[in-house]
Write an enzyme that holds these catalytic residues in place. Structure first.
Site, PDB file in Angstrom:
ATOM      1  N   HIS A  36       0.856  -1.182   0.000  1.00 26.49           N
ATOM      2  CA  HIS A  36       0.000   0.000   0.000  1.00 26.49           C
ATOM      3  C   HIS A  36       0.895   1.237   0.000  1.00 26.49           C
ATOM      4  O   HIS A  36       1.488   1.579   1.027  1.00 26.49           O
ATOM      5  CB  HIS A  36      -0.916   0.003   1.219  1.00 26.49           C
ATOM      6  CG  HIS A  36      -1.784  -1.219   1.312  1.00 26.49           C
ATOM      7  ND1 HIS A  36      -1.318  -2.415   1.822  1.00 26.49           N
ATOM      8  CD2 HIS A  36      -3.076  -1.428   0.949  1.00 26.49           C
ATOM      9  CE1 HIS A  36      -2.291  -3.313   1.774  1.00 26.49           C
ATOM     10  NE2 HIS A  36      -3.360  -2.741   1.251  1.00 26.49           N
ATOM     11  N   HIS A  45      -4.414   3.703  -3.151  1.00 21.82           N
ATOM     12  CA  HIS A  45      -4.418   3.005  -1.865  1.00 21.82           C
ATOM     13  C   HIS A  45      -3.510   1.780  -1.898  1.00 21.82           C
ATOM     14  O   HIS A  45      -2.847   1.464  -0.904  1.00 21.82           O
ATOM     15  CB  HIS A  45      -5.839   2.580  -1.500  1.00 21.82           C
ATOM     16  CG  HIS A  45      -5.918   1.732  -0.266  1.00 21.82           C
ATOM     17  ND1 HIS A  45      -5.983   2.251   0.999  1.00 21.82           N
ATOM     18  CD2 HIS A  45      -5.912   0.374  -0.104  1.00 21.82           C
ATOM     19  CE1 HIS A  45      -6.028   1.277   1.889  1.00 21.82           C
ATOM     20  NE2 HIS A  45      -5.981   0.125   1.241  1.00 21.82           N
ATOM     21  N   ARG A  47     -16.430 -16.945  39.944  1.00 24.18           N
ATOM     22  CA  ARG A  47     -16.247 -15.491  39.796  1.00 24.18           C
ATOM     23  C   ARG A  47     -16.018 -14.850  41.167  1.00 24.18           C
ATOM     24  O   ARG A  47     -15.225 -13.914  41.302  1.00 24.18           O
ATOM     25  CB  ARG A  47     -17.447 -14.852  39.093  1.00 24.18           C
ATOM     26  CG  ARG A  47     -18.771 -15.015  39.830  1.00 24.18           C
ATOM     27  CD  ARG A  47     -19.902 -14.262  39.165  1.00 24.18           C
ATOM     28  NE  ARG A  47     -21.176 -14.540  39.820  1.00 24.18           N
ATOM     29  CZ  ARG A  47     -22.145 -13.644  39.982  1.00 24.18           C
ATOM     30  NH1 ARG A  47     -21.987 -12.409  39.553  1.00 24.18           N
ATOM     31  NH2 ARG A  47     -23.277 -13.983  40.562  1.00 24.18           N
ATOM     32  N   GLU A 103     -16.748  -3.579  25.179  1.00 25.00           N
ATOM     33  CA  GLU A 103     -15.910  -4.768  25.308  1.00 25.00           C
ATOM     34  C   GLU A 103     -14.723  -4.733  24.342  1.00 25.00           C
ATOM     35  O   GLU A 103     -13.602  -5.089  24.709  1.00 25.00           O
ATOM     36  CB  GLU A 103     -16.737  -6.033  25.066  1.00 25.00           C
ATOM     37  CG  GLU A 103     -17.803  -6.301  26.112  1.00 25.00           C
ATOM     38  CD  GLU A 103     -19.129  -5.604  25.805  1.00 25.00           C
ATOM     39  OE1 GLU A 103     -20.088  -5.807  26.561  1.00 25.00           O
ATOM     40  OE2 GLU A 103     -19.187  -4.853  24.803  1.00 25.00           O
ATOM     41  N   HIS A 151     -27.135 -14.809  26.261  1.00 22.81           N
ATOM     42  CA  HIS A 151     -26.025 -14.586  27.172  1.00 22.81           C
ATOM     43  C   HIS A 151     -25.286 -15.882  27.544  1.00 22.81           C
ATOM     44  O   HIS A 151     -24.270 -15.825  28.235  1.00 22.81           O
ATOM     45  CB  HIS A 151     -26.517 -13.927  28.464  1.00 22.81           C
ATOM     46  CG  HIS A 151     -26.891 -12.490  28.308  1.00 22.81           C
ATOM     47  ND1 HIS A 151     -27.736 -12.047  27.319  1.00 22.81           N
ATOM     48  CD2 HIS A 151     -26.526 -11.392  29.013  1.00 22.81           C
ATOM     49  CE1 HIS A 151     -27.887 -10.730  27.433  1.00 22.81           C
ATOM     50  NE2 HIS A 151     -27.154 -10.310  28.446  1.00 22.81           N
TER      51      HIS A 151
END
Length: 672
Positions: free
Chosen positions: A35, A265, A360, A414, A476
């Protein structure tokens, strides 16, 4: 386009920038791929940055207080490789430039961390670099607060393109940086208006200047081919307390026949067009030949950084000896002996107390020990702190008002969290961990993959790891995620069964230097399965015998995490019927498969039928079910074969057949 007016603005800089442009064309043409347009268009910006602003020392590329330069638009790698060669990085020889994109060369198509001194992070997947930069900038702010400006006082510079800003992760990163007022972060936007498909406007009409402004950034717009204007903007950016974005209006492929088109590009390989472009730049040297005066001027930039590093070393020498030692320990990542002692004491107490808690929660208990002992840890969560159990007492919240805080509220980001943690880890001096639900690794996946590719020792605390999360339902409930993570090269996945195994998992995660770790943790409470203390970390070998068969061994049950208790219950039933049954806990397939054959055959000998139990899909388990030589025919799997459902966890385990009774039935069927 007549370039004489641009060249006249600063003739010296024009020649310096032409070196980047010429080397780029030469390398791309030689490899017949790459590129070229971005390096050609941003060469003027790079020249000003490296000559007047960037603090770096090619002789000491790991200098902790260097400025970080991140090429987020990683496809323009020849810009970075050219500058590294020109300024005197020893490993970036002209031969490496000649062998751009070839087997065995360090000049990969996109910059790869660990291959090249001066490459701070792997980029190429657009948007990752700008998101990594947030972690780099957080690390600088935190370490400056901890050790003082004598030790840590630098900037993070980013070159990003239109594609980086279109990617969704850029929004997460920009918003987080604005909220945190990361004033040492400066983004140089290559505003050329061109993508592969054509003009940016065919797909996007976002007001990027307005967008950054709305997120709390200091924003300027400049002519990206005017050195003095660029210099003034960089100076202003460094003096503003907010993160800064400088919109650099450039021409992609400046001076080439493909200028301002999507063709620029990619690979510009037409010999006649390339010769014409070099003539337009006033470049008369042959391929890969840089005039001595130009090379010397670039090397002078590198020597300026050498003096800056020596000044830093002199300042460091004035710090109290204890602070100097703490700084060195932070950047060498050596674990203190006190942590080993305290973790062993924790495991011994956990074996005695046998708490019935979710892993947890067990993780939170372990973190209380770790964070109290290891000041380099920085935790966080993607808006699930109370669910991930990632915040411990006295950690403090990292914020503009408290840079010493060690807990980051990433928000519902996230992907941005994972990418920022990569930056935190790569900066040095920080041991990052962050949490979300295991199912939402889908959102974080691109950055997690780069953690593995780069060998960044990020720790992912992924809770709610199965249908055991219950009523939230299949949206979930992860079923394929463990298989996906285990399939990722250089990713360590640990799924502990109780508090003791959770402590062992954290010890193993902290010991990693060249790979990330995923801790898969339960929402539901689990009984203790390790009630006898062992000074050795049994999880370190990936799998071990938790309960031995009584009498002739006929069955081996393997399980991970919350399903280990099911294996133990099934063993009780089988043993009562006179069927000798061994239970093997498998907290980590990766670690087990890394052991020598003798250990693997000792834990999983041939002969007995094998049943694996895990509340996920079977994919990946056959490596353990088929035996060392692939001839173990009698094997079964108890787990998920589709998505979950919304109901209490005990109901779900029953309905999906992940039970001790189902395990016993399968073992009996295999025995015939």
């Amino acid at each position: 386009m007549d370039l004489s007016a641009l060249a006249a603005r600063n003739p010296e800089y024009w020649r310096l920038a032409a070196a980047i442009r010429a080397l780029t064309l030469d390398a791309v043409a030689a490899s017949n791929s790459g590129h070229a347009g971005m390096p050609i268009g941003m060469a003027d910006v790079a020249t000003v940055l490296f000559d007047r602003h960037l603090r770096f020392d090619p002789a000491a590329p790991q200098w902790p207080d260097r400025d970080r330069f991140i090429l987020s638009a990683g496809h323009g790698s020849m810009l970075l490789y050219s500058v590294l060669h020109l300024t005197g990085y020893a490993d970036m020889t002209i031969e490496q430039i000649r062998n751009f994109r070839q087997w065995g060369a360090i000049t990969a198509g996109h910059p790869e961390y660990g291959h090249v001194a001066g490459v701070e992070t792997t980029t190429g997947p657009l948007g990752q670099g700008i998101a990594n930069s947030v972690g780099f900038a957080i690390a600088e702010e935190h370490l400056r607060a901890r050790f003082g400006a004598k030790a840590m006082d630098h900037h993070t510079w980013v070159m990003a393109g239109d594609g980086c800003l279109m990617e969704g992760i850029s929004h997460e990163a920009i918003a987080l940086a604005g909220r945190q007022r990361l004033g040492r972060l400066i983004v140089l936007w290559d505003n050329n208006g061109i993508t592969i498909d054509g003009q940016v406007s065919i797909a996007d009409i976002t007001d990027q200047i307005g967008r950054f402004t709305a997120a709390g950034w200091h924003v300027q717009a400049v002519d990206g081919h005017d050195p003095e204007v660029i210099d003034a903007a960089m100076t202003a950016a460094k003096s503003d307390p907010r993160p800064s974005m400088i919109a650099c209006h450039t021409h992609i492929g400046l001076g080439h026949a493909a200028q301002d088109t999507s063709k620029a590009h990619g690979a510009l390989t037409d010999a006649a067009q390339n010769a014409a472009a070099k003539a337009a730049w006033g470049w008369t040297s042959g391929p890969f030949d840089v005039p001595a005066d130009i090379k010397a001027r670039w090397e002078q930039m590198g020597r300026r950084g050498h003096a800056a590093r020596q000044e830093w070393e002199a300042r460091m020498a004035t710090l109290p000896p204890a602070r100097q030692r703490a700084f060195e320990e932070a950047f060498t990542s050596e674990l203190p002996r006190s942590l080993t002692t305290r973790m062993r004491a924790f495991r011994k107490q956990a074996a005695a107390d046998a708490p019935k808690v979710a892993t947890r929660k067990a993780s939170e208990m372990v973190l209380e020990v770790i964070n109290r002992t290891l000041p380099e840890t920085m935790g966080g969560s993607a808006d699930l702190t109370g669910s991930n159990n990632t915040l411990t007492h006295g950690l403090g919240t990292f914020a503009p008002e408290d840079r010493k805080g060690r807990y980051i509220h990433y928000g519902i980001r996230e992907h941005g969290m994972a990418a920022a943690m990569n930056g935190l880890a790569l900066h040095g001096g920080i041991r990052p961990y962050g949490g979300t639900f295991l199912c939402f690794t889908d959102y974080a996946r691109p950055a997690m993959r780069l953690s593995a590719l780069m060998g960044a020792p990020v720790i992912y605390v992924m809770t709610h790891d199965s249908i055991g999360l219950g009523e939230d339902g299949p949206t979930h409930q992860p079923v394929e995620h463990l298989a996906m993570l285990r399939a990722t090269p250089n990713m360590l996945v640990l799924r502990p069964a109780d508090t003791v195994e959770t402590a062992e998992a954290w010890e193993l995660a902290l010991a990693q230097r060249n790979r990330p770790t995923v801790l898969a943790l339960s929402r539901q409470n689990l009984p203790a399965v390790r009630r006898q203390h062992s000074s050795a970390n049994l999880s370190a070998r990936g799998a071990y015998v938790l309960a031995e068969a009584e009498g002739r061994r006929q069955v081996i049950l393997m399980a991970t995490g919350s399903e280990v208790q099911i294996a133990l219950a099934a063993r009780d039933t089988l043993q009562a019927a006179g069927i000798g049954t061994r239970v093997v806990s498998v907290p980590s397939m990766e670690l087990f498969l890394e052991q020598d054959e003798a250990w693997r055959r000792r834990v999983l000998p041939g002969g007995p039928v094998r049943v694996a139990i895990e509340a996920g899909v079977r994919l990946g388990w056959d490596r353990l079910l088929t035996g060392e030589r692939g001839r173990e025919a009698k094997a079964g799997f108890i787990g998920m074969h589709g998505f979950g459902a919304s109901a209490p966890d005990t109901v779900l385990y029953e309905k999906f057949g992940i039970t001790a009774d189902a395990t016993v039935a399968q073992a009996r069927a295999l025995l015939g």
